[in-house]
Each structure stands twice: as C-alpha cells, then as structure tokens.
Motif scaffolding. Structure first.
Motif, PDB file in Angstrom:
ATOM      1  N   ASP A  41      -1.455 -15.989  -8.004  1.00  0.00           N
ATOM      2  CA  ASP A  41      -0.165 -15.409  -8.367  1.00  0.00           C
ATOM      3  C   ASP A  41       0.693 -16.452  -9.089  1.00  0.00           C
ATOM      4  OD1 ASP A  41       2.077 -13.782  -8.532  1.00  0.00           O
ATOM      5  OD2 ASP A  41       2.706 -14.175  -6.469  1.00  0.00           O
TER       6      ASP A  41
ATOM      7  N   HIS B 107      -0.380  -7.125 -13.557  1.00  0.00           N
ATOM      8  CA  HIS B 107       0.398  -7.759 -12.492  1.00  0.00           C
ATOM      9  C   HIS B 107      -0.503  -7.913 -11.277  1.00  0.00           C
ATOM     10  CE1 HIS B 107       3.502  -8.522  -9.461  1.00  0.00           C
ATOM     11  NE2 HIS B 107       4.333  -8.783 -10.457  1.00  0.00           N
TER      12      HIS B 107
ATOM     13  N   VAL C 164      -3.675  -6.059  -5.931  1.00  0.00           N
ATOM     14  CA  VAL C 164      -3.493  -5.888  -4.487  1.00  0.00           C
ATOM     15  C   VAL C 164      -3.714  -4.430  -4.092  1.00  0.00           C
ATOM     16  CG1 VAL C 164      -1.809  -5.950  -2.607  1.00  0.00           C
ATOM     17  CG2 VAL C 164      -1.960  -7.868  -4.204  1.00  0.00           C
TER      18      VAL C 164
ATOM     19  N   SER D 119       7.513 -10.097  -3.611  1.00  0.00           N
ATOM     20  CA  SER D 119       7.045  -8.716  -3.790  1.00  0.00           C
ATOM     21  C   SER D 119       5.597  -8.561  -3.350  1.00  0.00           C
ATOM     22  CB  SER D 119       7.203  -8.285  -5.251  1.00  0.00           C
ATOM     23  OG  SER D 119       6.401  -9.084  -6.105  1.00  0.00           O
ATOM     24  N   ILE D 120       4.800  -9.610  -3.536  1.00  0.00           N
ATOM     25  CA  ILE D 120       3.404  -9.573  -3.093  1.00  0.00           C
ATOM     26  C   ILE D 120       3.324  -9.742  -1.585  1.00  0.00           C
ATOM     27  CG2 ILE D 120       1.146 -10.687  -3.271  1.00  0.00           C
ATOM     28  CD1 ILE D 120       2.014  -9.166  -5.784  1.00  0.00           C
TER      29      ILE D 120
ATOM     30  N   THR E  16       3.430  -6.626   0.409  1.00  0.00           N
ATOM     31  CA  THR E  16       2.355  -5.637   0.280  1.00  0.00           C
ATOM     32  C   THR E  16       1.041  -6.059   0.926  1.00  0.00           C
ATOM     33  OG1 THR E  16       1.659  -6.544  -1.864  1.00  0.00           O
ATOM     34  CG2 THR E  16       3.333  -4.825  -1.895  1.00  0.00           C
TER      35      THR E  16
ATOM     36  N   LYS F  86       0.174  -7.459  -8.320  1.00  0.00           N
ATOM     37  CA  LYS F  86       0.370  -6.336  -7.406  1.00  0.00           C
ATOM     38  C   LYS F  86      -0.598  -5.197  -7.722  1.00  0.00           C
ATOM     39  CE  LYS F  86       4.582  -5.521  -6.161  1.00  0.00           C
ATOM     40  NZ  LYS F  86       6.000  -5.036  -6.138  1.00  0.00           N
TER      41      LYS F  86
END
Length: 246
Positions: free
Chosen positions: A104, A159, A164, A208-209, A212, A161
C-alpha cells in the motif's frame, strides 16, 4: 496488460536470473577483464542463449547505470504486469492456501526490490501494487530483488482496496501489518488463504484499508526504536507464515 518501458538491469545475479527465466534481453554489456566463477557462469549462459553482447570499459557501464552494476548491465524488454483475477485463480489451482502480498503506497524502490526477493523466497503467489503512488519497478528495484522480479507475478490495481475486496470475496483473509493493534502476527492463524498488507514507509497502511481488513497484526518490539524498516518487517511476517505452514 500494463507494461513497463524497456529498461536496464544491472548486477551479475539479476542478469543470470533474467536469462534463466527466459526474458528477452536486447543487449548485455560486460566490463572488460572481469573474472571469477560467477562471471564465467554468466558468460556461459550468454553464449548458450546467443545474446547480443558487448565488452566495454567500466566508464561505459557507469554511464549506463547509476548503481553498483558489478560489471554487468543488460537492456531488457518490457515486463508485463499480470491480471489479478487470473493470478488468483491460478494460485488456488496450485494450492488450497495461497499467499498474496499487497503493498500500500510503498515508495522506496530498494525496499520494493528487497520485498520482492523475500516474497519469492517465501513462496508468495503474487504481489499486488497500486496503479499510482507506489515505487516504480525500475532497474534499482530489479537489481535489489536479485532477479526475483522475474519469478513472482506482480499485479497492478486502481486501488489497493479493490484488491482487498476481490481477495475477500475469494475467501482470502487480509492481514494488515500495523502498530495500531494489540495483536501480534503470532496471534493470527496464517495457515488459511492469506494476503499480507504492508504499508507506506512513513505512514504505514492507510486508514481506509485498515478498516476493511480481517486482521491487524504487529511485530513485538523489544528495543527503544519503535519501528522496523518495511522490508525487514515484511520478511519477518512472511517467514511467520512459512513457519506456521511447515
């Protein structure tokens, strides 16, 4: 597929790995007068592969490369990034418990190369990086990886995310390396299909990661310094995966 522009790699082992992996080398520059078993091994592989080779003075190599070229510089054709869905599907066909690595916003190319090298040694099925904002896969990264970049698939996504969510939908647990937790990496069951998330050298994994992922985990710190170099931390975490799976 996305491609990296034609670039140069340098270092004896990196060029040997490129040859052994079947990469198309446009031209290889060797320093005049070099000797040693590793150089002889490289020259034999060059002859067997009928590559375009030039013996040049060290000044020429210094112009071609800013790093420690070890007397060898090679121009390689573009390296293709792999499709994530194809890589994930292939990984599950190879093993019921694949291992992935997500980076990341990693920014240092040498950290990137060192992580690629460790990931390959630990049997990581694929490394996933963001389309923008991450360290480039340039000659420095290739050399630091000691050629491992040619042996482990690397995927780019818009991204992290996105990766993920995709991996979670494929029943892969996401484990983020972060100090923002009380759990250590030794508290997590890593024998399941797993993806490790490593963050930026300064900021770590983005918030933000962290929101999640399935697990947050840290390495215990016994000294006064509060953090490890990201490539060192990544190596320690990946080898905990290896240890649990042995």
């Amino acid at each position: 597929m996305n491609k990296i522009d034609t670039t140069k790699i340098f270092g004896i082992r990196a060029v040997i790995e490129a040859i052994e992996s079947g990469k198309n080398l446009d031209k290889i520059y060797l320093q005049k007068g070099l000797s040693g078993n590793l150089i002889k091994d490289l020259e034999n592989k060059i002859r067997q592969g009928n590559y375009n080779i030039s013996y040049v003075p060290v000044e020429k190599l210094n112009k071609l490369s800013k790093g420690n070229h070890q007397g060898v510089v090679a121009s390689i054709s573009p390296v293709e990034f792999k499709s994530m869905d194809e890589v994930v599907q292939s990984a599950f066909k190879m093993s019921p418990t694949p291992l992935f690595l997500l980076l990341d916003q990693l920014t240092d190319v040498r950290n990137f190369g060192a992580i690629i090298r460790t990931a390959e040694c630990c049997g990581v099925n694929a490394i996933i990086i963001p389309e923008k904002g991450g360290a480039p896969l340039n000659a420095d990264a290739v050399k630091t990886s000691a050629g491992a970049v040619f042996n482990v698939p690397i995927c780019k996504v818009n991204h992290i995310k996105d990766a993920v969510f995709y991996l979670q939908s494929s029943d892969v647990q996401l484990v983020a390396a972060t100090e923002k937790t009380n759990d250590t990496i030794y508290d997590i069951d890593l024998k399941k299909p797993t993806a490790i998330v490593m963050g930026n050298e300064a900021k770590g994994v983005s918030s933000s990661i962290l929101k999640t992922v399935n697990h947050r985990a840290k390495l215990p710190m016994m000294g006064k310094i509060e953090s490890l170099n990201v490539s060192v931390a990544c190596g320690a975490i990946l080898y905990e995966v290896v240890r649990q799976r042995l």
